[in-house]
Design a protein around this motif. Structure first.
Motif, PDB file in Angstrom:
ATOM      1  N   LEU A 121       0.832  -1.193   0.000  1.00  0.00           N
ATOM      2  CA  LEU A 121       0.000   0.000   0.000  1.00  0.00           C
ATOM      3  C   LEU A 121       0.871   1.249   0.000  1.00  0.00           C
ATOM      4  O   LEU A 121       1.713   1.431   0.886  1.00  0.00           O
ATOM      5  CB  LEU A 121      -0.894   0.033   1.241  1.00  0.00           C
ATOM      6  N   GLN A 122       0.671   2.099  -0.996  1.00  0.00           N
ATOM      7  CA  GLN A 122       1.463   3.319  -1.095  1.00  0.00           C
ATOM      8  C   GLN A 122       0.828   4.485  -0.353  1.00  0.00           C
ATOM      9  O   GLN A 122       1.526   5.388   0.102  1.00  0.00           O
ATOM     10  CB  GLN A 122       1.631   3.706  -2.573  1.00  0.00           C
ATOM     11  N   LEU A 123      -0.492   4.439  -0.212  1.00  0.00           N
ATOM     12  CA  LEU A 123      -1.174   5.587   0.365  1.00  0.00           C
ATOM     13  C   LEU A 123      -2.545   5.183   0.903  1.00  0.00           C
ATOM     14  O   LEU A 123      -3.239   4.365   0.304  1.00  0.00           O
ATOM     15  CB  LEU A 123      -1.349   6.678  -0.700  1.00  0.00           C
ATOM     16  N   ILE A 124      -2.903   5.775   2.041  1.00  0.00           N
ATOM     17  CA  ILE A 124      -4.267   5.743   2.563  1.00  0.00           C
ATOM     18  C   ILE A 124      -4.810   7.154   2.425  1.00  0.00           C
ATOM     19  O   ILE A 124      -4.156   8.122   2.814  1.00  0.00           O
ATOM     20  CB  ILE A 124      -4.293   5.328   4.051  1.00  0.00           C
ATOM     21  N   VAL A 125      -5.998   7.280   1.839  1.00  0.00           N
ATOM     22  CA  VAL A 125      -6.655   8.591   1.737  1.00  0.00           C
ATOM     23  C   VAL A 125      -7.936   8.532   2.557  1.00  0.00           C
ATOM     24  O   VAL A 125      -8.744   7.620   2.394  1.00  0.00           O
ATOM     25  CB  VAL A 125      -6.981   8.949   0.273  1.00  0.00           C
TER      26      VAL A 125
ATOM     27  N   GLN B 173       2.377  -0.480  11.527  1.00  0.00           N
ATOM     28  CA  GLN B 173       2.827  -1.815  11.123  1.00  0.00           C
ATOM     29  C   GLN B 173       3.575  -1.800   9.791  1.00  0.00           C
ATOM     30  O   GLN B 173       4.564  -2.524   9.634  1.00  0.00           O
ATOM     31  CB  GLN B 173       1.607  -2.747  11.017  1.00  0.00           C
ATOM     32  N   TYR B 174       3.101  -0.984   8.850  1.00  0.00           N
ATOM     33  CA  TYR B 174       3.642  -1.047   7.492  1.00  0.00           C
ATOM     34  C   TYR B 174       4.245   0.274   7.009  1.00  0.00           C
ATOM     35  O   TYR B 174       4.738   0.349   5.877  1.00  0.00           O
ATOM     36  CB  TYR B 174       2.548  -1.480   6.510  1.00  0.00           C
ATOM     37  N   GLY B 175       4.163   1.313   7.836  1.00  0.00           N
ATOM     38  CA  GLY B 175       4.699   2.602   7.434  1.00  0.00           C
ATOM     39  C   GLY B 175       3.907   3.265   6.320  1.00  0.00           C
ATOM     40  O   GLY B 175       4.442   4.103   5.585  1.00  0.00           O
ATOM     41  N   THR B 176       2.627   2.900   6.187  1.00  0.00           N
ATOM     42  CA  THR B 176       1.808   3.438   5.097  1.00  0.00           C
ATOM     43  C   THR B 176       1.600   4.938   5.278  1.00  0.00           C
ATOM     44  O   THR B 176       1.267   5.410   6.360  1.00  0.00           O
ATOM     45  CB  THR B 176       0.436   2.748   5.061  1.00  0.00           C
ATOM     46  N   GLN B 177       1.779   5.682   4.206  1.00  0.00           N
ATOM     47  CA  GLN B 177       1.548   7.122   4.221  1.00  0.00           C
ATOM     48  C   GLN B 177       0.040   7.393   4.244  1.00  0.00           C
ATOM     49  O   GLN B 177      -0.759   6.650   3.662  1.00  0.00           O
ATOM     50  CB  GLN B 177       2.148   7.762   2.970  1.00  0.00           C
TER      51      GLN B 177
ATOM     52  N   ARG C 131      -0.765  10.010  12.062  1.00  0.00           N
ATOM     53  CA  ARG C 131      -0.176  11.238  11.536  1.00  0.00           C
ATOM     54  C   ARG C 131      -0.545  11.359  10.063  1.00  0.00           C
ATOM     55  O   ARG C 131      -0.507  10.380   9.313  1.00  0.00           O
ATOM     56  CB  ARG C 131       1.356  11.169  11.674  1.00  0.00           C
ATOM     57  N   VAL C 132      -0.914  12.564   9.621  1.00  0.00           N
ATOM     58  CA  VAL C 132      -1.179  12.799   8.204  1.00  0.00           C
ATOM     59  C   VAL C 132       0.124  13.235   7.538  1.00  0.00           C
ATOM     60  O   VAL C 132       0.731  14.230   7.922  1.00  0.00           O
ATOM     61  CB  VAL C 132      -2.271  13.869   8.007  1.00  0.00           C
TER      62      VAL C 132
END
Length: 327
Positions: free
Chosen positions: A54-58, A76-80, A112-113
């Motif tokens: 996953l590259q991004l959560i919006v 867990q995964y460092g997802t942005q 954090r955003v």
């Protein structure tokens, strides 16, 4: 590489729906309620995407049912994580008003955003580009996403197939209905083949749903009591869902300590909060929003009960500390 696809994941309460963009740079839109994060993770895997990819959560907006999985996936995964800049500023400052969690009494674990979004920004997933549309109303920082190739609209809680997002005059402003109407008018000008909202099934006829939402909001402009009842029943139903009901003997104490209950009683219905308890309970029963089962008030809608251990954390933005954000 596999062909890009937009995967809609309809979920039961207390989680909001999710949309997974399966592409070169996979993206997840909204993450459900915090207690359901393992199910969120499972859905992603079953759709053929590893959470590590996953590259991004919006987030369409910052309510607990849309951002609850952020903490786990980011840690867990460092997802942005991306959100509208107004939401982002509150969240990153650990402001007590963030997510309206304190006022609503809805637990949200810290996140954090990383990417602040503005109107007309574009998000690229590889072969697709999604346009960010600022669509305030349900919240001030609410956004929708539009994918022009397939004419897909992701509209969060602005409107649903047969409903509209509840209005929070006390936290989002007294012009929230007017903002919602302007947002709907903007979306109605787009060619939309299908739409996905935060709750309920896919919207097959988006323009009809937008028109129905507009008509309802316009009626509400002259009926402020309907706005308040819609909000109270939605908020209280969600409370009953995440707590798997409330016992009759704990009802008074619980409601009287809730910010939303105090505000609606005093300022919308002009009664003392103690008087409003029975008024609200009667309306929940009359409308079919809830019913009594062995002296416990249970929400009528279909839902998945939250884990009691998770609820006991009772995490709110006022409790967030910088060390939570460290890997």
């Amino acid at each position: 590489m596999q062909k890009s696809s937009i995967i809609f994941l309809e979920r039961k309460f207390p989680s909001a729906n999710m949309i997974l963009i399966k592409d070169q740079f996979p993206m997840l839109i909204d993450t459900g309620f915090g207690s359901e994060v393992k199910e969120t993770e499972r859905f992603i895997k079953e759709a053929g995407v590893s959470p590590e990819e996953l590259q991004l959560i919006v987030n369409t907006h910052y309510h607990s049912d849309h951002v609850g999985g952020n903490f786990y996936l980011q840690k867990q995964y460092g997802t942005q994580i991306a959100a509208h800049k107004w939401d982002a500023d509150l969240i990153n400052a650990c402001d007590p008003e963030a997510c309206s969690a304190e006022w609503l009494d809805q637990p949200v674990e810290p996140y954090r955003v990383d990417r602040k979004l503005s109107d007309n920004d574009e998000i690229h997933t590889g072969s697709r580009t999604l346009k960010v549309l600022h669509t305030p109303g349900h919240t001030l920082g609410h956004i929708s996403l539009y994918e022009p190739e397939e004419e897909v609209l992701i509209c969060g809680d602005l409107f649903h197939r047969n409903d509209i997002g509840w209005i929070n005059n006390f936290r989002e402003g007294v012009a929230s209905i007017q903002r919602s109407l302007e947002s709907l008018d903007r979306l109605s000008k787009l060619p939309i083949g299908r739409a996905y909202s935060g709750h309920g099934p896919q919207i097959e006829n988006p323009l009809a749903a937008i028109n129905a939402a507009r008509n309802r909001f316009e009626k509400w402009l002259t009926s402020p009591e309907k706005v308040s009842w819609h909000a109270c029943k939605r908020i209280f139903s969600f409370t009953l869902i995440i707590k798997n009901g409330l016992a009759k003997e704990e009802m008074d104490h619980y409601l009287l300590q809730c910010g939303w209950f105090q505000d609606f009683a005093r300022y919308s219905f002009l009664v003392q909060p103690e008087e409003f308890i029975q008024i609200l309970l009667d309306e929940m029963i009359r409308s079919g929003a809830a019913s009594w089962h062995n002296n416990r008030l249970i929400a009528a809608t279909s839902y998945q009960a939250s884990n009691e251990e998770w609820l006991n954390k009772n995490m709110k933005p006022r409790d967030w500390k910088p060390h939570y954000f460290l890997a």
